[in-house]
Design a protein around this motif. Sequence first.
Motif, PDB file in Angstrom:
ATOM      1  N   GLU A   1      28.811  32.140  -5.209  1.00 57.19           N
ATOM      2  CA  GLU A   1      29.987  31.321  -4.100  1.00 57.19           C
ATOM      3  C   GLU A   1      29.036  30.642  -3.278  1.00 57.19           C
ATOM      4  OE1 GLU A   1      33.728  32.497  -1.688  1.00 57.19           O
ATOM      5  OE2 GLU A   1      32.864  33.661  -2.699  1.00 57.19           O
ATOM      6  N   ARG A   2      29.305  29.377  -2.742  1.00 62.48           N
ATOM      7  CA  ARG A   2      28.670  28.549  -1.781  1.00 62.48           C
ATOM      8  C   ARG A   2      29.707  28.419  -0.517  1.00 62.48           C
ATOM      9  NH1 ARG A   2      24.710  25.443  -5.078  1.00 62.48           N
ATOM     10  NH2 ARG A   2      25.140  26.052  -7.102  1.00 62.48           N
ATOM     11  N   PHE A   3      28.794  28.192   0.533  1.00 61.70           N
ATOM     12  CA  PHE A   3      29.278  28.170   1.943  1.00 61.70           C
ATOM     13  C   PHE A   3      28.532  27.234   2.589  1.00 61.70           C
ATOM     14  CE2 PHE A   3      30.403  32.573   0.901  1.00 61.70           C
ATOM     15  CZ  PHE A   3      31.712  32.518   1.155  1.00 61.70           C
TER      16      PHE A   3
ATOM     17  N   GLY B   1      22.730  44.231  -5.344  1.00 57.85           N
ATOM     18  CA  GLY B   1      22.156  43.221  -5.989  1.00 57.85           C
ATOM     19  C   GLY B   1      22.647  41.831  -5.404  1.00 57.85           C
ATOM     20  N   HIS B   2      23.451  41.729  -4.463  1.00 59.43           N
ATOM     21  CA  HIS B   2      23.790  40.542  -3.819  1.00 59.43           C
ATOM     22  C   HIS B   2      23.116  40.010  -2.636  1.00 59.43           C
ATOM     23  CE1 HIS B   2      26.995  41.190  -6.821  1.00 59.43           C
ATOM     24  NE2 HIS B   2      27.455  39.734  -6.545  1.00 59.43           N
ATOM     25  N   THR B   3      22.676  38.832  -2.355  1.00 55.16           N
ATOM     26  CA  THR B   3      22.008  38.308  -1.309  1.00 55.16           C
ATOM     27  C   THR B   3      22.523  36.807  -0.887  1.00 55.16           C
ATOM     28  OG1 THR B   3      19.946  38.100  -0.352  1.00 55.16           O
ATOM     29  CG2 THR B   3      20.058  37.190  -2.721  1.00 55.16           C
ATOM     30  N   LEU B   4      21.995  36.305   0.254  1.00 53.53           N
ATOM     31  CA  LEU B   4      22.219  35.008   0.608  1.00 53.53           C
ATOM     32  C   LEU B   4      21.173  34.135   0.461  1.00 53.53           C
ATOM     33  CD1 LEU B   4      24.274  35.214   4.045  1.00 53.53           C
ATOM     34  CD2 LEU B   4      24.934  34.607   1.937  1.00 53.53           C
ATOM     35  N   ILE B   5      21.071  33.277  -0.261  1.00 47.36           N
ATOM     36  CA  ILE B   5      20.009  32.114  -0.691  1.00 47.36           C
ATOM     37  C   ILE B   5      20.487  30.752  -0.200  1.00 47.36           C
ATOM     38  CG2 ILE B   5      18.840  30.916  -2.634  1.00 47.36           C
ATOM     39  CD1 ILE B   5      18.251  33.935  -2.088  1.00 47.36           C
TER      40      ILE B   5
ATOM     41  N   ALA C   1      24.220  30.005  -0.644  1.00 49.18           N
ATOM     42  CA  ALA C   1      25.059  30.625  -1.817  1.00 49.18           C
ATOM     43  C   ALA C   1      24.862  32.024  -1.673  1.00 49.18           C
ATOM     44  CB  ALA C   1      24.285  30.157  -3.085  1.00 49.18           C
ATOM     45  N   VAL C   2      26.081  32.969  -2.160  1.00 49.13           N
ATOM     46  CA  VAL C   2      25.783  34.314  -2.280  1.00 49.13           C
ATOM     47  C   VAL C   2      25.575  34.491  -3.838  1.00 49.13           C
ATOM     48  CG1 VAL C   2      27.268  36.396  -2.834  1.00 49.13           C
ATOM     49  CG2 VAL C   2      27.760  34.814  -0.871  1.00 49.13           C
ATOM     50  N   ALA C   3      24.424  35.150  -4.045  1.00 52.01           N
ATOM     51  CA  ALA C   3      23.430  35.114  -5.478  1.00 52.01           C
ATOM     52  C   ALA C   3      23.210  36.429  -5.629  1.00 52.01           C
ATOM     53  CB  ALA C   3      22.356  34.148  -5.086  1.00 52.01           C
ATOM     54  N   LYS C   4      23.147  36.694  -7.060  1.00 53.88           N
ATOM     55  CA  LYS C   4      22.769  37.770  -7.740  1.00 53.88           C
ATOM     56  C   LYS C   4      21.602  37.575  -8.526  1.00 53.88           C
ATOM     57  CE  LYS C   4      24.778  41.638 -10.676  1.00 53.88           C
ATOM     58  NZ  LYS C   4      25.131  41.870 -11.789  1.00 53.88           N
ATOM     59  N   GLY C   5      20.669  38.451  -8.338  1.00 57.24           N
ATOM     60  CA  GLY C   5      19.252  38.280  -9.082  1.00 57.24           C
ATOM     61  C   GLY C   5      19.534  38.347 -10.620  1.00 57.24           C
ATOM     62  N   LYS C   6      18.632  37.298 -11.224  1.00 59.83           N
ATOM     63  CA  LYS C   6      18.315  37.279 -12.728  1.00 59.83           C
ATOM     64  C   LYS C   6      17.574  38.204 -13.109  1.00 59.83           C
ATOM     65  CE  LYS C   6      20.185  32.711 -13.546  1.00 59.83           C
ATOM     66  NZ  LYS C   6      19.973  31.199 -14.255  1.00 59.83           N
ATOM     67  N   GLN C   7      17.638  38.896 -14.398  1.00 62.84           N
ATOM     68  CA  GLN C   7      16.802  39.587 -15.003  1.00 62.84           C
ATOM     69  C   GLN C   7      15.921  38.607 -16.130  1.00 62.84           C
ATOM     70  OE1 GLN C   7      16.207  42.737 -14.318  1.00 62.84           O
ATOM     71  NE2 GLN C   7      17.711  43.081 -13.077  1.00 62.84           N
ATOM     72  N   ASP C   8      14.897  39.141 -16.457  1.00 56.73           N
ATOM     73  CA  ASP C   8      14.132  38.097 -17.310  1.00 56.73           C
ATOM     74  C   ASP C   8      14.974  37.507 -18.667  1.00 56.73           C
ATOM     75  OD1 ASP C   8      11.779  38.131 -15.817  1.00 56.73           O
ATOM     76  OD2 ASP C   8      10.850  39.837 -16.825  1.00 56.73           O
ATOM     77  N   TRP C   9      15.611  38.531 -19.002  1.00 55.56           N
ATOM     78  CA  TRP C   9      16.349  38.037 -20.509  1.00 55.56           C
ATOM     79  C   TRP C   9      17.289  36.941 -19.984  1.00 55.56           C
ATOM     80  CZ3 TRP C   9      16.764  43.158 -18.640  1.00 55.56           C
ATOM     81  CH2 TRP C   9      17.985  43.757 -18.180  1.00 55.56           C
TER      82      TRP C   9
END
Length: 186
Positions: A51-53, A130-134, A150-158
């Motif tokens: 989500e974006r702000f 796992g959520h952060t602000l970027i 953006a409220v962001a959730k980190g991606k794993q390598d896969w």
Amino acid sequence: MLPNGSSNQPRHCSAGHLRPQKQARPRDPVASGERDAAHNRVASHNYFLLERFEAGVALRGTEVKSIREGKANLKDSYGLIQNGEAFLLNVHIGPYSHGNIANHDATRTRKLLLHTEEVRKLLSKTQIKGHTLIPTRLYFRNGRVKCELAVAKGKQDWDKRETERSREADREARAAVNASKHRMGR
């Protein structure tokens, strides 16, 4: 008369000669808001942007001038909510080229200007594991610097590999469509 108060008539100097009218310089695309001042390209690669702000940023004068010059970098930056206020950390804004001893610190913590309700909403969204602000981009709107968070959730390598595969498949599909159009003579 033109809308800006000037006329179409050529100007005369004191000696009676004609002098060409000055053309207005086009405004810088960054300063006019046509182009982003800074964009975080790594964010969409490393995170799912949920989500974006939009938030204002409390800056000093030389920081605004540096952003207009394109000296802002959002890589490795993030947002933090503390004591009911939002802050932007690790945003690098290079020193202003015509600055003096009062130039700003390049990576100081900057306050984000948000309504109280927006801060509460962001706080509840970032407390999920796992959520952060970027920050994804910096841009100008009506002469003021804005930051897209953006409220962001980190991606794993896969996840990153899967995203890359889907991008590659889309790219190949577009190339195939363009090649077929070119063969058909369109």
